[in-house]
Design a protein around this motif. Sequence first.
Motif, PDB file in Angstrom:
ATOM      1  N   VAL A  22      14.376 -10.118 -48.861  1.00  0.00           N
ATOM      2  CA  VAL A  22      12.525 -10.703 -49.034  1.00  0.00           C
ATOM      3  C   VAL A  22      12.242  -9.363 -50.792  1.00  0.00           C
ATOM      4  CG1 VAL A  22       9.945 -10.080 -48.028  1.00  0.00           C
ATOM      5  CG2 VAL A  22      11.769 -11.047 -47.124  1.00  0.00           C
ATOM      6  N   MET A  23      12.754  -8.041 -50.610  1.00  0.00           N
ATOM      7  CA  MET A  23      12.361  -7.795 -51.311  1.00  0.00           C
ATOM      8  C   MET A  23      13.051  -7.821 -52.727  1.00  0.00           C
ATOM      9  SD  MET A  23      13.401  -3.255 -51.303  1.00  0.00           S
ATOM     10  CE  MET A  23      13.017  -2.237 -52.807  1.00  0.00           C
ATOM     11  N   THR A  24      14.066  -8.608 -52.793  1.00  0.00           N
ATOM     12  CA  THR A  24      14.637  -9.415 -54.142  1.00  0.00           C
ATOM     13  C   THR A  24      13.609  -9.509 -54.876  1.00  0.00           C
ATOM     14  OG1 THR A  24      17.374  -8.709 -53.155  1.00  0.00           O
ATOM     15  CG2 THR A  24      16.314 -10.321 -54.920  1.00  0.00           C
ATOM     16  N   LEU A  25      12.777 -10.928 -53.821  1.00  0.00           N
ATOM     17  CA  LEU A  25      11.856 -12.497 -54.273  1.00  0.00           C
ATOM     18  C   LEU A  25      10.237 -10.854 -54.405  1.00  0.00           C
ATOM     19  CD1 LEU A  25      12.620 -14.741 -51.807  1.00  0.00           C
ATOM     20  CD2 LEU A  25      13.088 -14.033 -54.517  1.00  0.00           C
ATOM     21  N   VAL A  26      10.187 -10.176 -53.983  1.00  0.00           N
ATOM     22  CA  VAL A  26       8.858  -9.288 -54.269  1.00  0.00           C
ATOM     23  C   VAL A  26       8.759  -8.213 -55.845  1.00  0.00           C
ATOM     24  CG1 VAL A  26       7.496  -6.873 -54.166  1.00  0.00           C
ATOM     25  CG2 VAL A  26       8.383  -8.742 -52.010  1.00  0.00           C
ATOM     26  N   ALA A  27       9.837  -8.075 -55.792  1.00  0.00           N
ATOM     27  CA  ALA A  27      10.929  -7.171 -57.228  1.00  0.00           C
ATOM     28  C   ALA A  27      10.781  -8.656 -58.169  1.00  0.00           C
ATOM     29  CB  ALA A  27      12.281  -6.900 -57.411  1.00  0.00           C
ATOM     30  N   GLU A  28      10.986  -9.886 -57.775  1.00  0.00           N
ATOM     31  CA  GLU A  28      11.178 -11.233 -58.634  1.00  0.00           C
ATOM     32  C   GLU A  28       9.606 -11.182 -59.124  1.00  0.00           C
ATOM     33  OE1 GLU A  28      12.179 -15.392 -58.862  1.00  0.00           O
ATOM     34  OE2 GLU A  28      13.462 -14.261 -57.599  1.00  0.00           O
ATOM     35  N   GLY A  29       8.515 -11.028 -58.378  1.00  0.00           N
ATOM     36  CA  GLY A  29       7.079 -11.140 -59.024  1.00  0.00           C
ATOM     37  C   GLY A  29       6.515 -12.171 -57.515  1.00  0.00           C
ATOM     38  N   LEU A  30       7.343 -12.584 -56.727  1.00  0.00           N
ATOM     39  CA  LEU A  30       6.669 -13.469 -56.039  1.00  0.00           C
ATOM     40  C   LEU A  30       5.598 -13.256 -54.950  1.00  0.00           C
ATOM     41  CD1 LEU A  30       9.159 -15.177 -57.391  1.00  0.00           C
ATOM     42  CD2 LEU A  30       9.491 -16.219 -54.778  1.00  0.00           C
ATOM     43  N   THR A  31       4.717 -14.350 -53.895  1.00  0.00           N
ATOM     44  CA  THR A  31       3.406 -13.364 -53.292  1.00  0.00           C
ATOM     45  C   THR A  31       4.407 -13.889 -52.070  1.00  0.00           C
ATOM     46  OG1 THR A  31       2.674 -15.800 -52.852  1.00  0.00           O
ATOM     47  CG2 THR A  31       2.056 -14.374 -55.097  1.00  0.00           C
ATOM     48  N   ASN A  32       3.298 -13.745 -51.510  1.00  0.00           N
ATOM     49  CA  ASN A  32       4.015 -14.150 -49.347  1.00  0.00           C
ATOM     50  C   ASN A  32       3.709 -15.376 -49.125  1.00  0.00           C
ATOM     51  OD1 ASN A  32       4.081 -11.554 -49.021  1.00  0.00           O
ATOM     52  ND2 ASN A  32       2.232 -10.997 -48.212  1.00  0.00           N
ATOM     53  N   ALA A  33       2.823 -15.987 -50.357  1.00  0.00           N
ATOM     54  CA  ALA A  33       2.803 -17.859 -49.421  1.00  0.00           C
ATOM     55  C   ALA A  33       4.724 -18.010 -50.321  1.00  0.00           C
ATOM     56  CB  ALA A  33       1.900 -18.150 -50.693  1.00  0.00           C
ATOM     57  N   GLU A  34       4.649 -17.586 -52.089  1.00  0.00           N
ATOM     58  CA  GLU A  34       6.390 -17.944 -52.181  1.00  0.00           C
ATOM     59  C   GLU A  34       7.609 -17.993 -51.789  1.00  0.00           C
ATOM     60  OE1 GLU A  34       3.623 -18.242 -56.956  1.00  0.00           O
ATOM     61  OE2 GLU A  34       4.354 -16.304 -56.425  1.00  0.00           O
ATOM     62  N   ILE A  35       7.616 -16.695 -51.634  1.00  0.00           N
ATOM     63  CA  ILE A  35       7.937 -15.998 -51.062  1.00  0.00           C
ATOM     64  C   ILE A  35       8.661 -16.860 -49.379  1.00  0.00           C
ATOM     65  CG2 ILE A  35       8.973 -13.844 -49.325  1.00  0.00           C
ATOM     66  CD1 ILE A  35       7.330 -12.204 -51.333  1.00  0.00           C
ATOM     67  N   ALA A  36       7.450 -16.854 -48.335  1.00  0.00           N
ATOM     68  CA  ALA A  36       8.010 -18.195 -47.428  1.00  0.00           C
ATOM     69  C   ALA A  36       8.035 -19.151 -47.888  1.00  0.00           C
ATOM     70  CB  ALA A  36       6.238 -18.176 -46.831  1.00  0.00           C
ATOM     71  N   GLY A  37       7.671 -19.816 -48.853  1.00  0.00           N
ATOM     72  CA  GLY A  37       8.745 -20.916 -49.646  1.00  0.00           C
ATOM     73  C   GLY A  37       9.922 -21.075 -49.617  1.00  0.00           C
ATOM     74  N   ARG A  38      10.481 -19.798 -50.476  1.00  0.00           N
ATOM     75  CA  ARG A  38      11.436 -20.049 -50.550  1.00  0.00           C
ATOM     76  C   ARG A  38      12.522 -19.605 -49.500  1.00  0.00           C
ATOM     77  NH1 ARG A  38      13.885 -17.405 -55.629  1.00  0.00           N
ATOM     78  NH2 ARG A  38      11.525 -17.785 -56.919  1.00  0.00           N
ATOM     79  N   LEU A  39      12.178 -18.570 -48.757  1.00  0.00           N
ATOM     80  CA  LEU A  39      12.798 -18.580 -47.052  1.00  0.00           C
ATOM     81  C   LEU A  39      13.093 -19.347 -45.809  1.00  0.00           C
ATOM     82  CD1 LEU A  39      13.492 -15.442 -47.956  1.00  0.00           C
ATOM     83  CD2 LEU A  39      14.842 -16.489 -49.037  1.00  0.00           C
ATOM     84  N   TYR A  40      11.820 -20.287 -46.595  1.00  0.00           N
ATOM     85  CA  TYR A  40      11.674 -21.272 -45.608  1.00  0.00           C
ATOM     86  C   TYR A  40      10.966 -20.403 -44.104  1.00  0.00           C
ATOM     87  CZ  TYR A  40      14.310 -24.065 -47.974  1.00  0.00           C
ATOM     88  OH  TYR A  40      14.644 -25.224 -49.207  1.00  0.00           O
ATOM     89  N   LEU A  41       9.794 -19.613 -44.827  1.00  0.00           N
ATOM     90  CA  LEU A  41       9.769 -18.442 -43.301  1.00  0.00           C
ATOM     91  C   LEU A  41       8.497 -18.722 -43.982  1.00  0.00           C
ATOM     92  CD1 LEU A  41      11.133 -15.332 -44.612  1.00  0.00           C
ATOM     93  CD2 LEU A  41      11.343 -16.793 -42.574  1.00  0.00           C
ATOM     94  N   SER A  42       7.164 -18.190 -42.514  1.00  0.00           N
ATOM     95  CA  SER A  42       5.649 -19.087 -42.410  1.00  0.00           C
ATOM     96  C   SER A  42       5.675 -17.908 -43.127  1.00  0.00           C
ATOM     97  CB  SER A  42       5.264 -18.326 -40.988  1.00  0.00           C
ATOM     98  OG  SER A  42       5.396 -17.528 -40.673  1.00  0.00           O
ATOM     99  N   PRO A  43       4.252 -17.782 -43.882  1.00  0.00           N
ATOM    100  CA  PRO A  43       3.274 -16.594 -44.343  1.00  0.00           C
ATOM    101  C   PRO A  43       3.336 -15.228 -44.130  1.00  0.00           C
ATOM    102  CG  PRO A  43       2.245 -19.151 -45.527  1.00  0.00           C
ATOM    103  CD  PRO A  43       3.342 -18.866 -43.833  1.00  0.00           C
ATOM    104  N   ALA A  44       3.059 -15.461 -42.507  1.00  0.00           N
ATOM    105  CA  ALA A  44       2.575 -14.508 -41.723  1.00  0.00           C
ATOM    106  C   ALA A  44       4.374 -13.470 -41.309  1.00  0.00           C
ATOM    107  CB  ALA A  44       2.049 -14.679 -40.619  1.00  0.00           C
ATOM    108  N   THR A  45       5.258 -14.639 -41.408  1.00  0.00           N
ATOM    109  CA  THR A  45       6.851 -13.612 -41.241  1.00  0.00           C
ATOM    110  C   THR A  45       6.964 -13.205 -42.411  1.00  0.00           C
ATOM    111  OG1 THR A  45       6.698 -15.480 -39.571  1.00  0.00           O
ATOM    112  CG2 THR A  45       9.233 -14.274 -40.768  1.00  0.00           C
ATOM    113  N   ALA A  46       6.581 -13.520 -44.050  1.00  0.00           N
ATOM    114  CA  ALA A  46       6.819 -12.654 -44.574  1.00  0.00           C
ATOM    115  C   ALA A  46       6.212 -11.452 -44.934  1.00  0.00           C
ATOM    116  CB  ALA A  46       6.249 -14.426 -45.834  1.00  0.00           C
TER     117      ALA A  46
END
Length: 235
Positions: free
Chosen positions: A177-201
């Motif tokens: 998750v931190m790697t994707l934060v460093a890439e500039g992704l939002t929580n919703a985008e992180i959720a999509g990339r890692l197959y998580l719910s936005p709340a979990t991200a």
Amino acid sequence: MTTARGDSPADETGGLTRVLVADDQALVRAGFVALLDAQDDIEVVGEADNGEEAVRLTRQLIPDVVLMDIRMPILDGLGATRTIAGEPGLAGVRVVILTTFELDEYVFEALRSGATGFLVKHTEPADLLRAIRVVAAGDALLSPGVTRRLVAQFASHAKQPASGADLAELTDRERDVMTLVAEGLTNAEIAGRLYLSPATARTHVSRILLKLGARDRTQLVVIAYESGLVRPGWQ
């Protein structure tokens, strides 16, 4: 010139985003104030022409956002940002650095010191307003692409770590998750990339912030590069 509008942060603001403008150039400061005061959802609560006054007024008024010029007399914006970010009572205040040159080592140091993001002074008015609203809402980084380039350019030359962060405290998923934060992704985008719910991200990001003692997502980007979790050019 320094100005405080209202005597305390307890003033009734009706949900307005409260902004302090700190810039030693009177004309520049007046332009920002006129633009912001014309908005229905933003209130300028104070003005400062040096970093020392910016800190004093921030303590007095507890604004939501401080627009902070870097180069000011008495105490520069870097020192003022470091002071504000280091005071627990001001944890909810977001500092946005105003700069002439976006790829500037002083901007990088300001981000390391606790600034949430930065804007170049020739930013379009609509982009400035959008940025203030984004920061006040606690959302994603300002100009993530530029922020990543700035951090990547200067992180390897940093004189000292940004914090005592120990990435060993993070789980494998939190590192992802931190790697994707460093890439500039939002929580919703992180959720999509890692197959998580936005709340979990969102929960993962909150736990990472807590474990690393980071102020916000910008600090996570700096830590990710300085720790070697990500490297310039990685995707």
